[in-house]
Design a protein around this motif. Sequence first.
Motif, short mmCIF file in Angstrom:
data_model
loop_
_atom_site.label_atom_id
_atom_site.label_comp_id
_atom_site.label_asym_id
_atom_site.label_seq_id
_atom_site.Cartn_x
_atom_site.Cartn_y
_atom_site.Cartn_z
N LEU A 99 50.15 -0.03 -17.32
CA LEU A 99 49.95 1.42 -17.17
C LEU A 99 51.28 2.16 -17.23
CD1 LEU A 99 47.15 1.65 -14.48
CD2 LEU A 99 47.09 2.60 -16.78
N GLN A 100 52.32 1.54 -16.69
CA GLN A 100 53.64 2.16 -16.74
C GLN A 100 54.12 2.29 -18.19
OE1 GLN A 100 56.64 0.13 -14.45
NE2 GLN A 100 58.19 1.71 -14.82
N GLU A 101 53.90 1.26 -18.98
CA GLU A 101 54.28 1.32 -20.39
C GLU A 101 53.46 2.38 -21.14
OE1 GLU A 101 55.70 -3.06 -21.83
OE2 GLU A 101 53.63 -2.89 -21.13
N LEU A 102 52.19 2.47 -20.77
CA LEU A 102 51.33 3.48 -21.38
C LEU A 102 51.84 4.88 -21.05
CD1 LEU A 102 48.79 4.14 -23.03
CD2 LEU A 102 47.46 3.91 -20.91
N GLN A 103 52.23 5.05 -19.81
CA GLN A 103 52.78 6.34 -19.38
C GLN A 103 54.07 6.66 -20.14
OE1 GLN A 103 52.78 6.54 -15.07
NE2 GLN A 103 54.11 8.35 -15.11
N GLN A 104 54.93 5.67 -20.27
CA GLN A 104 56.20 5.88 -21.00
C GLN A 104 55.94 6.15 -22.47
OE1 GLN A 104 58.21 2.20 -20.10
NE2 GLN A 104 59.18 3.01 -18.25
N ALA A 105 55.02 5.40 -23.07
CA ALA A 105 54.74 5.55 -24.50
C ALA A 105 54.19 6.94 -24.82
CB ALA A 105 53.76 4.48 -24.97
N THR A 106 53.30 7.43 -23.96
CA THR A 106 52.67 8.74 -24.22
C THR A 106 53.50 9.90 -23.72
OG1 THR A 106 51.45 8.61 -22.13
CG2 THR A 106 50.34 7.77 -24.11
N GLY A 107 54.44 9.61 -22.80
CA GLY A 107 55.25 10.69 -22.22
C GLY A 107 54.49 11.51 -21.21
N LEU A 108 53.36 11.00 -20.72
CA LEU A 108 52.52 11.75 -19.79
C LEU A 108 52.79 11.36 -18.35
CD1 LEU A 108 49.07 11.57 -21.63
CD2 LEU A 108 50.79 13.38 -21.75
N SER A 109 52.59 12.32 -17.46
CA SER A 109 52.63 11.99 -16.03
C SER A 109 51.36 11.19 -15.71
CB SER A 109 52.64 13.28 -15.20
OG SER A 109 51.40 13.96 -15.37
N LYS A 110 51.39 10.56 -14.55
CA LYS A 110 50.23 9.75 -14.17
C LYS A 110 48.97 10.61 -14.10
CE LYS A 110 49.86 5.75 -11.37
NZ LYS A 110 50.32 5.02 -10.20
N SER A 111 49.08 11.81 -13.54
CA SER A 111 47.89 12.66 -13.42
C SER A 111 47.38 13.09 -14.80
CB SER A 111 48.19 13.89 -12.55
OG SER A 111 49.20 14.69 -13.15
N SER A 112 48.29 13.43 -15.72
CA SER A 112 47.87 13.81 -17.07
C SER A 112 47.24 12.64 -17.80
CB SER A 112 49.05 14.35 -17.87
OG SER A 112 49.48 15.58 -17.36
N LEU A 113 47.78 11.44 -17.55
CA LEU A 113 47.25 10.23 -18.18
C LEU A 113 45.78 10.07 -17.80
CD1 LEU A 113 48.69 7.90 -19.85
CD2 LEU A 113 48.58 6.58 -17.76
N TYR A 114 45.49 10.18 -16.50
CA TYR A 114 44.12 9.98 -16.03
C TYR A 114 43.21 11.16 -16.30
CZ TYR A 114 45.36 5.57 -13.84
OH TYR A 114 45.76 4.27 -13.63
N GLN A 115 43.79 12.36 -16.44
CA GLN A 115 42.96 13.52 -16.79
C GLN A 115 42.51 13.44 -18.24
OE1 GLN A 115 45.29 16.96 -15.80
NE2 GLN A 115 45.05 16.66 -13.60
N THR A 116 43.33 12.81 -19.08
CA THR A 116 42.99 12.70 -20.50
C THR A 116 41.94 11.61 -20.71
OG1 THR A 116 45.24 13.38 -21.03
CG2 THR A 116 43.95 12.42 -22.82
N TYR A 117 42.19 10.41 -20.18
CA TYR A 117 41.21 9.32 -20.19
C TYR A 117 41.26 8.69 -18.80
CZ TYR A 117 41.11 9.86 -25.24
OH TYR A 117 40.98 10.38 -26.51
N PRO A 118 40.12 8.34 -18.22
CA PRO A 118 40.08 7.95 -16.80
C PRO A 118 40.62 6.56 -16.46
CG PRO A 118 37.88 7.83 -17.75
CD PRO A 118 38.77 8.42 -18.80
N SER A 119 40.92 5.73 -17.47
CA SER A 119 41.39 4.38 -17.17
C SER A 119 42.18 3.82 -18.35
CB SER A 119 40.19 3.45 -16.88
OG SER A 119 39.41 3.31 -18.07
N LYS A 120 42.86 2.73 -18.09
CA LYS A 120 43.58 2.04 -19.17
C LYS A 120 42.59 1.59 -20.25
CE LYS A 120 46.01 -2.33 -19.94
NZ LYS A 120 46.56 -3.54 -19.31
N GLN A 121 41.43 1.09 -19.83
CA GLN A 121 40.42 0.64 -20.80
C GLN A 121 39.94 1.80 -21.66
OE1 GLN A 121 38.46 -2.60 -20.62
NE2 GLN A 121 36.87 -2.06 -22.08
N ALA A 122 39.74 2.97 -21.05
CA ALA A 122 39.30 4.14 -21.82
C ALA A 122 40.37 4.56 -22.81
CB ALA A 122 38.95 5.28 -20.87
#
Length: 195
Positions: free
Chosen positions: A32-55
């Motif tokens: 999830l940390q790599e996903l956050q770094q790759a997208t440049g999103l904060s944790k809250s924005s990450l989960y607001q866009t899609y609710p999980s790593k699987q999504a």
Amino acid sequence: MNPGRPKSFCPEQALECAMQLFWRRGYEAASLQELQQATGLSKSSLYQTYPSKQAWFEAAFSHYCRQRQAELLELLERSPSPLGYIRQRLLGVLDDQGVDGVPRGCMLVNVANEFSRRDPGVAQVVQRATEGFCQVFHEALRRAQASGELGAEADVEALGDYLQCVMSGLRTQVKSGLSAASIEATVRVVMRSLA
């Protein structure tokens, strides 16, 4: 009523970055940390866009399949020879290098190998994507028949499915280090089988 803050990022760009991460690392290895770094999103924005790593993964994989199928159809439209297009597409496995010089393979093949059929949601996406890529081969073969490059008696559906199997196998062979000469020899055999 406050509609909330507008998104300050491009969802399509974030999805593209997520796709590149999952393509390079696979689902399990990408954190999830790599996903956050790759997208440049904060944790809250990450989960607001899609609710999980699987999504995120399923959206990124679907994005890859739509994008790749559209690219392949566009290349077919521009090709003067349908069989020439098929040959170039098969040989195209030799051009797929990641940023580190290591072949990434096809994301579809990678996902199918990583998940097998253990996740029904992903299995459905893999099946639809495989059918979509087969359809591109079917269309190329129909055009080859119409232009006289392929005999009218040829079973376009079976040949298209066969070519998709060959493509998957070639991508796996490239990832395993098979030489370009061996790949080219295999493609020659495949093309002779279509003549």
